[in-house]
Design an enzyme around this catalytic site. Structure first.
Site, short mmCIF file in Angstrom:
data_model
loop_
_atom_site.label_atom_id
_atom_site.label_comp_id
_atom_site.label_asym_id
_atom_site.label_seq_id
_atom_site.Cartn_x
_atom_site.Cartn_y
_atom_site.Cartn_z
N ASP A 20 -80.56 -21.17 -37.43
CA ASP A 20 -82.10 -21.17 -37.96
C ASP A 20 -81.72 -22.07 -39.14
O ASP A 20 -81.97 -21.98 -40.39
CB ASP A 20 -82.28 -20.00 -38.51
CG ASP A 20 -84.01 -19.87 -38.75
OD1 ASP A 20 -84.61 -20.96 -38.53
OD2 ASP A 20 -84.51 -18.93 -39.31
N ASP A 25 -64.48 -8.71 -36.23
CA ASP A 25 -63.10 -8.61 -35.83
C ASP A 25 -62.69 -7.36 -35.27
O ASP A 25 -63.62 -6.55 -35.22
CB ASP A 25 -62.16 -8.97 -37.43
CG ASP A 25 -62.48 -8.11 -38.29
OD1 ASP A 25 -62.68 -6.91 -38.31
OD2 ASP A 25 -62.31 -8.52 -39.47
N HIS A 27 -86.32 -16.03 -32.35
CA HIS A 27 -86.07 -16.70 -33.69
C HIS A 27 -85.95 -15.71 -34.63
O HIS A 27 -87.09 -14.75 -34.84
CB HIS A 27 -87.44 -17.69 -33.77
CG HIS A 27 -87.40 -18.54 -35.19
ND1 HIS A 27 -88.43 -18.45 -36.03
CD2 HIS A 27 -86.46 -19.12 -35.79
CE1 HIS A 27 -88.04 -19.05 -37.16
NE2 HIS A 27 -86.78 -19.61 -37.08
N TYR A 53 -72.38 -4.38 -43.79
CA TYR A 53 -72.30 -2.89 -42.79
C TYR A 53 -73.92 -2.92 -42.58
O TYR A 53 -74.42 -2.37 -41.50
CB TYR A 53 -71.70 -1.69 -43.17
CG TYR A 53 -70.19 -1.67 -43.35
CD1 TYR A 53 -69.47 -2.56 -42.17
CD2 TYR A 53 -69.47 -1.26 -44.04
CE1 TYR A 53 -68.36 -2.75 -42.36
CE2 TYR A 53 -67.96 -1.27 -44.24
CZ TYR A 53 -67.18 -1.91 -43.34
OH TYR A 53 -66.04 -2.05 -43.64
N TYR A 64 -61.50 -9.56 -42.55
CA TYR A 64 -62.65 -10.56 -42.95
C TYR A 64 -62.98 -11.74 -41.95
O TYR A 64 -63.58 -12.42 -42.43
CB TYR A 64 -62.57 -11.06 -44.41
CG TYR A 64 -62.37 -10.00 -45.50
CD1 TYR A 64 -63.27 -9.26 -45.96
CD2 TYR A 64 -60.91 -9.66 -45.83
CE1 TYR A 64 -63.45 -8.30 -46.85
CE2 TYR A 64 -60.88 -8.62 -46.79
CZ TYR A 64 -62.26 -7.77 -47.48
OH TYR A 64 -61.78 -6.69 -48.22
N MET A 121 -68.50 -11.76 -44.41
CA MET A 121 -68.21 -10.87 -45.14
C MET A 121 -67.42 -11.26 -46.43
O MET A 121 -66.06 -11.77 -46.21
CB MET A 121 -67.14 -9.78 -44.34
CG MET A 121 -67.28 -8.59 -45.07
SD MET A 121 -65.96 -7.20 -44.29
CE MET A 121 -67.35 -6.39 -43.06
#
Length: 151
Positions: free
Chosen positions: A69, A30, A22, A118, A136, A79
């Site tokens: 969650d 990608d 959890h 990143y 993206y 992103m």
């Protein structure tokens, strides 16, 4: 072959998703993302792959076995496009539809600036790269829990 397991989920991916706890995060990337070098810095320390499928297809498979969650909503990040952080390209629209379907309700993704993404990715449990070749197509998901059944 296993019953009721999406065939896109290979043994390595299933093991990683099962091993996550959890609050752990998984990056789905990608083909342009620096997946291998980032993956080497994660908890798992190696790159996982769901090749030859789009990000939406891979995420559909992942969310078929991994809870998000939900108390942390939103628990799915995307992103952001450089210079246009509020723009949602088609690849992200497709993934949003998959997330909403898995959750059974709207569960909007939050944006993460490219370079911050990143850095967050390096802290993830693992990175799973896909065959997604659109820009993206990179996402971050936080694992939730499966509550005990009440009698």
């Amino acid at each position: 072959m296993l019953k009721n397991i999406d065939p896109a989920l290979n043994a390595d991916v299933l093991h990683a998703l099962q091993s996550m706890g959890h609050g752990d995060t998984v990056v789905v990337s990608d083909t342009n993302f620096p997946s291998d070098s980032i993956a080497r810095q994660t908890v798992l320390g190696k790159l996982l792959r769901i090749d030859n499928v789009s990000a939406a297809r891979a995420i559909n498979a992942i969310l078929s076995v991994m809870p998000l969650d939900t108390p942390l909503q939103p628990s799915a990040g995307r992103m952001e496009i450089m210079g246009a952080p509020d723009e949602i390209p088609p690849v992200q629209q497709e993934v949003q539809a998959v997330i909403d379907g898995a959750e059974g309700k709207p569960a909007p993704m939050y944006g993460i600036e490219r370079f911050a993404f990143y850095e967050e990715a390096k802290k993830a449990y693992c990175v799973i790269t896909t065959g997604e070749n659109r820009f993206y197509g990179c996402f971050l998901f936080t694992k939730g829990v499966i509550p005990p059944e009440t009698v």
